[in-house]
Design an enzyme around this catalytic site. Structure first.
Site, PDB file in Angstrom:
ATOM      1  N   HIS A 170       0.823  -1.225   0.000  1.00  0.00           N
ATOM      2  CA  HIS A 170       0.000   0.000   0.000  1.00  0.00           C
ATOM      3  C   HIS A 170       0.852   1.269   0.000  1.00  0.00           C
ATOM      4  O   HIS A 170       0.338   2.370  -0.233  1.00  0.00           O
ATOM      5  CB  HIS A 170      -0.934   0.033   1.206  1.00  0.00           C
ATOM      6  CG  HIS A 170      -2.002  -1.027   1.182  1.00  0.00           C
ATOM      7  ND1 HIS A 170      -2.873  -1.169   0.136  1.00  0.00           N
ATOM      8  CD2 HIS A 170      -2.311  -2.003   2.085  1.00  0.00           C
ATOM      9  CE1 HIS A 170      -3.694  -2.189   0.381  1.00  0.00           C
ATOM     10  NE2 HIS A 170      -3.359  -2.718   1.543  1.00  0.00           N
ATOM     11  N   HIS A 208      -5.947  -7.363  -0.715  1.00  0.00           N
ATOM     12  CA  HIS A 208      -6.180  -5.950  -1.034  1.00  0.00           C
ATOM     13  C   HIS A 208      -5.426  -5.530  -2.293  1.00  0.00           C
ATOM     14  O   HIS A 208      -4.377  -6.079  -2.614  1.00  0.00           O
ATOM     15  CB  HIS A 208      -5.725  -5.056   0.129  1.00  0.00           C
ATOM     16  CG  HIS A 208      -6.448  -5.335   1.408  1.00  0.00           C
ATOM     17  ND1 HIS A 208      -5.966  -6.211   2.353  1.00  0.00           N
ATOM     18  CD2 HIS A 208      -7.621  -4.856   1.879  1.00  0.00           C
ATOM     19  CE1 HIS A 208      -6.820  -6.244   3.367  1.00  0.00           C
ATOM     20  NE2 HIS A 208      -7.828  -5.440   3.106  1.00  0.00           N
ATOM     21  N   ASP A 295      -4.650 -12.910   3.542  1.00  0.00           N
ATOM     22  CA  ASP A 295      -5.934 -12.344   3.976  1.00  0.00           C
ATOM     23  C   ASP A 295      -7.050 -12.728   3.003  1.00  0.00           C
ATOM     24  O   ASP A 295      -8.196 -12.312   3.162  1.00  0.00           O
ATOM     25  CB  ASP A 295      -5.857 -10.824   4.190  1.00  0.00           C
ATOM     26  CG  ASP A 295      -4.956 -10.102   3.207  1.00  0.00           C
ATOM     27  OD1 ASP A 295      -4.477 -10.738   2.238  1.00  0.00           O
ATOM     28  OD2 ASP A 295      -4.738  -8.891   3.404  1.00  0.00           O
TER      29      ASP A 295
HETATM   30 ZN    ZN Z   1      -4.112  -7.188   2.510  1.00  0.00          ZN
END
Ligand code: ZN
Length: 359
Positions: A170, A208, A295
């Site tokens: 990120h 993500h 995740d």
């Molecule tokens: Zn993640």
């Protein structure tokens, strides 16, 4: 398989994070990396090695030196300014509409704030980046883990694993975000391009979207980025990760986002993976950096896919079947009881070893 690990991550000992304005127990904790390390050791098929120091040069080949400086200066400033908090978490961020109507030149000339709360907002995206005394050193350690993993592969290993913590995908050129401070995978990819002169692919299998990695290579034709992730219409990082983000300039067509619905299970995930692997196989190059998150697991406390432990073995096997050298770097994954088994399952698959049957 060689696995790179350093205890330097222990210094990033975060206990709380902020979610929708409420302070909650942190998900990105020391125990994550320690549970994976314990599982690798118990498996017996991994040789744990420590990282070598690579300094700031490869970091600043990707990140704004101001971000690196901020991370170093943040905790000393917290102490100097007597901010009575266990961790530094910003609450004011420079949102785009604040500057609406102003020219790019005027916006670019706005100075970095002096107060540490303002600086944390200036260099951040969200409240999921608590900074404590050891954060900067741990983030630098994770980069050294990533670069050492790359060194092993450049030195002849077909696949190697870097147990990076904190994670990185990120973090953008000038921004920490979502538990990430420095982008381990992007730094390794840039170093790989410079070392080999070849094109490099990054395959992001964290739940993500890796907005930071996408941003860093958005206009680059020599680094292909492919990501399977929860659709940003419902999932963090919310503002990026859509299928129509394909890169620009020299990077046009070199960014592949595959957003997936809630409840995505083993079969649907493998179909999406096939698309990403085909896109990588279409491009030249001999090296793939894998941003690996667990995740996507069905019981992950903050995500909504439904993958099972055995499928990680199959995913690792299929990624290895590309026939390219693999630099596998740890990103997210927050279900502590299965994190180690899922990592072992994936890595055994990538290493051509049989899976293990576990509950
Ligand atoms: Zn993640």
């Amino acid at each position: 398989m060689k696995a790179v690990y350093t205890p330097r991550h222990l210094a990033h000992d975060v206990t709380r994070e902020t979610f929708l304005g409420e302070s909650i127990p942190a998900h990105e904790v020391v125990a994550r990396a320690e549970s994976i390390r314990a599982a690798l050791e118990a498996d017996g098929g991994f040789e744990l090695v420590g990282p070598t120091e690579h300094g700031r040069e490869p970091i600043e080949a990707v990140h704004d030196p101001g971000l690196v400086r901020f991370l170093e200066e943040a905790w000393p400033a917290v102490e100097r300014e007597r901010v009575a908090r266990g961790a530094l978490i910003a609450d004011t961020y420079p949102s785009r509409p604040m500057f609406e109507g102003m020219s790019d030149a005027v916006v670019a000339a706005r100075p970095e704030p002096e107060a540490i709360g303002g600086r944390a907002g200036w260099w951040g995206l969200d409240t999921a980046n608590p900074i404590v005394a050891g954060t900067s050193d741990a983030a630098r350690g994770a980069v050294d883990v990533a670069l050492t993993t790359l060194d092993l592969v450049l030195g002849g290993e077909r696949v190697a694993y870097g147990l990076c913590r904190p994670p990185g995908h990120h973090a953008a050129r000038s921004m920490a975000a979502g538990y990430c401070f420095l982008n381990n995978a992007a730094i390794a990819a840039e170093a790989a391009v410079r070392a080999t002169g070849e094109r490099v692919a990054i395959l992001d299998l964290d739940f993500h979207h890796g907005n930071g990695t996408q941003q860093i290579f958005w206009r680059r034709g020599d680094v292909f980025y492919a990501s399977l992730h929860g659709d940003p219409r419902r999932i963090y990082p919310f503002f990026l990760g859509h299928a129509d983000e394909v890169g620009e300039g020299a990077g046009a067509g070199e960014n592949l986002n595959v957003p997936l619905p809630a409840g995505t299970g083993d079969e649907a995930y493998l179909e999406a993976l096939e698309r990403a692997l085909a896109a990588i196989a279409d491009r030249p190059g001999s090296l793939v950096i894998v941003s690996l998150g667990f995740d996507t697991y069905r019981d992950d406390p903050i995500c909504d896919f439904a993958l099972t432990t055995p499928i990680y073995h199959e995913i690792g096997r299929q990624v290895a079947s590309l026939g390219r050298r693999l630099v596998v770097l740890q990103e997210g994954g927050y279900h502590l009881p299965t994190l180690g088994a899922n990592a072992v399952s994936w890595l055994r698959g990538a290493d051509g070893r049989a899976g293990v049957s576990r509950p």
